[in-house]
Design a protein around this motif. Structure first.
Motif, short mmCIF file in Angstrom:
data_model
loop_
_atom_site.label_atom_id
_atom_site.label_comp_id
_atom_site.label_asym_id
_atom_site.label_seq_id
_atom_site.Cartn_x
_atom_site.Cartn_y
_atom_site.Cartn_z
N MET A 137 0.84 -1.12 0.06
CA MET A 137 0.09 -0.04 0.01
C MET A 137 0.88 1.22 0.05
N ASP A 138 0.57 2.07 -0.97
CA ASP A 138 1.14 3.50 -1.05
C ASP A 138 0.26 4.46 -0.52
N ILE A 139 0.73 5.70 -0.02
CA ILE A 139 0.12 6.80 0.28
C ILE A 139 0.69 8.03 -0.54
N SER A 140 -0.12 8.94 -0.86
CA SER A 140 0.28 10.23 -1.63
C SER A 140 1.29 10.81 -0.94
N CYS A 141 2.38 11.19 -1.58
CA CYS A 141 3.54 11.78 -0.78
C CYS A 141 3.31 13.08 0.04
N LEU A 142 3.57 13.08 1.19
CA LEU A 142 3.15 13.87 2.32
C LEU A 142 4.13 15.37 2.11
N ILE A 143 5.33 15.26 1.62
CA ILE A 143 6.01 16.12 1.21
C ILE A 143 5.64 17.13 -0.07
N LYS A 175 10.78 9.91 -5.03
CA LYS A 175 11.43 9.64 -6.34
C LYS A 175 10.59 10.10 -7.38
N ARG A 176 9.94 11.09 -7.20
CA ARG A 176 9.26 11.65 -8.33
C ARG A 176 7.90 11.01 -8.67
N THR A 177 7.58 9.95 -7.96
CA THR A 177 6.32 9.38 -8.48
C THR A 177 5.13 9.87 -7.68
N GLY A 178 5.32 10.59 -6.55
CA GLY A 178 4.01 11.32 -5.95
C GLY A 178 3.65 10.14 -4.87
N TRP A 179 4.15 8.95 -5.06
CA TRP A 179 3.54 8.08 -4.13
C TRP A 179 4.81 7.41 -3.02
N VAL A 180 4.38 7.03 -1.84
CA VAL A 180 5.23 6.52 -1.03
C VAL A 180 4.91 5.13 -0.34
N GLU A 181 5.55 4.09 -0.34
CA GLU A 181 5.36 2.83 0.12
C GLU A 181 5.23 2.98 1.73
N ILE A 182 4.13 2.38 2.47
CA ILE A 182 4.11 2.27 3.54
C ILE A 182 3.78 0.88 4.26
N LEU A 183 2.98 0.00 3.74
CA LEU A 183 3.05 -1.38 4.32
C LEU A 183 2.75 -2.35 3.39
N GLY A 184 2.75 -3.33 3.90
CA GLY A 184 2.50 -4.60 3.09
C GLY A 184 1.37 -5.33 3.66
N CYS A 185 0.49 -5.94 3.06
CA CYS A 185 -0.78 -6.56 3.69
C CYS A 185 -1.32 -7.73 2.76
N GLY A 186 -2.45 -8.51 2.99
CA GLY A 186 -2.98 -9.30 2.38
C GLY A 186 -3.94 -10.18 3.07
N MET A 187 -4.58 -11.21 2.36
CA MET A 187 -5.56 -11.96 3.07
C MET A 187 -4.61 -13.13 3.52
N VAL A 188 -4.88 -13.71 4.82
CA VAL A 188 -3.85 -14.99 5.43
C VAL A 188 -4.23 -15.94 4.65
N HIS A 189 -3.09 -16.61 4.22
CA HIS A 189 -2.96 -17.73 3.40
C HIS A 189 -3.79 -18.98 4.19
N PRO A 190 -4.66 -19.82 3.32
CA PRO A 190 -5.28 -20.90 4.22
C PRO A 190 -4.26 -21.73 4.80
N SER A 191 -2.83 -22.07 4.24
CA SER A 191 -2.07 -23.04 4.58
C SER A 191 -1.58 -22.58 6.21
N VAL A 192 -1.58 -21.16 6.23
CA VAL A 192 -1.06 -20.57 7.52
C VAL A 192 -2.19 -20.81 8.72
N LEU A 193 -3.59 -20.66 8.30
CA LEU A 193 -4.52 -20.93 9.05
C LEU A 193 -4.38 -22.40 9.48
N ASP A 194 -4.22 -23.16 8.56
CA ASP A 194 -4.32 -24.67 8.81
C ASP A 194 -3.05 -24.77 9.79
N ASN A 195 -2.05 -24.58 9.50
CA ASN A 195 -0.80 -24.71 10.46
C ASN A 195 -1.27 -24.39 11.96
N CYS A 196 -2.10 -23.39 12.20
CA CYS A 196 -2.28 -23.06 13.67
C CYS A 196 -3.68 -23.77 14.01
N GLY A 197 -3.96 -24.82 13.20
CA GLY A 197 -5.33 -25.49 13.75
C GLY A 197 -6.41 -24.66 13.36
#
Ligand SMILES: [Zn+2]
Length: 343
Positions: free
Chosen positions: A260-266, A276-298
């Motif tokens: 996820m990017d946000i529009s540059c605050l500067i 870097k002249r793009t107007g956007w700054v990356e601030i975080l990574g995210c997603g839907m939890v992988h089913p295998s991860v859920l299975d690994n935790c029961g």
């Protein structure tokens, strides 16, 4: 030499047993032990009889004895002083105001971390914490990063040499695993904490930094919930005018994954050196939890879904306060730290 030691021990016992109740007795004590013809002088005179190779040791012993006797005398005289007269203390004006103590400031990382936590708490997230020394299962394997997975290279870390199964955690996702394993659903947590990577230290990277990760698992959680949650966070954190965008990405533990990017605050999106002249700054990574991860935790991945996200606190702090060098956060330079007084 042994004789000297025995003598000193003898005198120490004698001194410790001394009782002094007035100034005359105190003076008598001083003359007996510390006077010009006193015991200390005579025992010091014994030094000349000590063989050359033992002089150093004997000197130390005698010196310790001297310090002991003098401090004992100080204690006795202080006791006498406080019981006999309080005249000396009357020269202190107790009505004068005290010396002000300089107030410290909160560390910028703590300021931003607390702000992030309070935003998510308003959405019903609670804080979860876990150990910084982790085992391979919680840090990698349970998160769909089995041994020899190439994505492990992206998170090279420090291993405990006595037990190669132990390592310094590379993300606080390990806390998410520990919470999921408790199987108390629905689960809505954020995990702040320090993490470690084997990186070369520079203005933009360090071998340790701080993260906040979030996790929400329940029935029917969708990507729309993820977007709405992060949208709320960004508006609260950076202001109502900030725009966001999602870019497809890859993480082993989420599917689909996004950054996820946000529009540059500067520059407000115009383009500058920070974005870097793009107007956007990356601030975080995210997603839907992988089913295998859920299975690994029961957790039944057919019944439950969830989203997760993670962000670096240093990065957010650098953006918020326009700090150009990450290393300033861990150098303990008071000139830098005292600029953050609003906490
Ligand atoms: Zn910019």
């Amino acid at each position: 030499m042994d004789q000297l030691l025995a003598q000193i021990e003898q005198y120490k016992k004698e001194i410790e047993a001394s009782v002094v109740t007035n100034k005359e007795e105190l003076e008598a004590f001083r003359i007996k032990y510390l006077g010009t013809k006193g015991l200390m002088k005579s025992i010091m005179g014994e030094m000349k009889n000590v063989p050359v190779d033992q002089k150093k040791e004997a000197g130390q012993m005698l010196n310790e004895f001297k310090v002991f006797t003098e401090s004992f005398f100080e204690t006795l005289s202080a006791n006498i002083g406080s019981t006999e007269s309080t005249a000396a203390s009357s020269s202190i004006d107790t009505t004068l105001p005290g010396q002000p103590l300089p107030l410290g400031t909160r560390h910028p990382i703590s300021i931003v971390q607390n702000k992030i936590i309070s935003i998510f708490q308003r959405l019903g997230f609670s804080v979860a914490e876990g150990p910084e020394i982790e085992d391979d299962w919680h840090n990698f394997t349970a998160l769909n990063l089995p041994e020899n997975h190439p994505a492990r290279d992206m998170q090279d870390t420090f291993y405990i040499s006595q037990n190669p199964d132990w390592l310094l955690r590379t993300h606080t996702s390990s806390v998410q695993i520990r919470e999921m394993e408790k199987n108390e659903l629905p689960l809505r947590i954020i995990c702040p904490g320090r993490v470690y990577r084997n990186e070369t230290i520079s203005a933009r990277a360090h071998c340790f930094f701080n993260q906040v990760e979030g996790l929400y698992i329940a029935e029917n959680v969708s990507f729309a919930d993820l977007k709405q949650t992060l949208y709320f966070f960004v508006k609260e954190m950076f202001g109502q005018d900030v725009k966001i965008r999602f870019r497809p990405s890859y993480f082993p533990f989420t599917e689909p994954s996004a950054e996820m990017d946000i529009s540059c605050l500067i520059c407000g999106g115009e383009g500058c050196s920070v974005c870097k002249r793009t107007g956007w700054v990356e601030i975080l990574g995210c997603g839907m939890v992988h089913p295998s991860v859920l299975d690994n935790c029961g957790i039944d991945s057919n019944k439950y879904t969830g989203f997760a996200f993670g962000l670096g606190i240093e990065r957010i702090t650098m953006l918020s306060y326009q700090v150009k060098d990450l290393r300033l956060f861990s150098e303990n330079d008071v000139r830098f730290l005292k600029q953050f007084t609003q906490a």
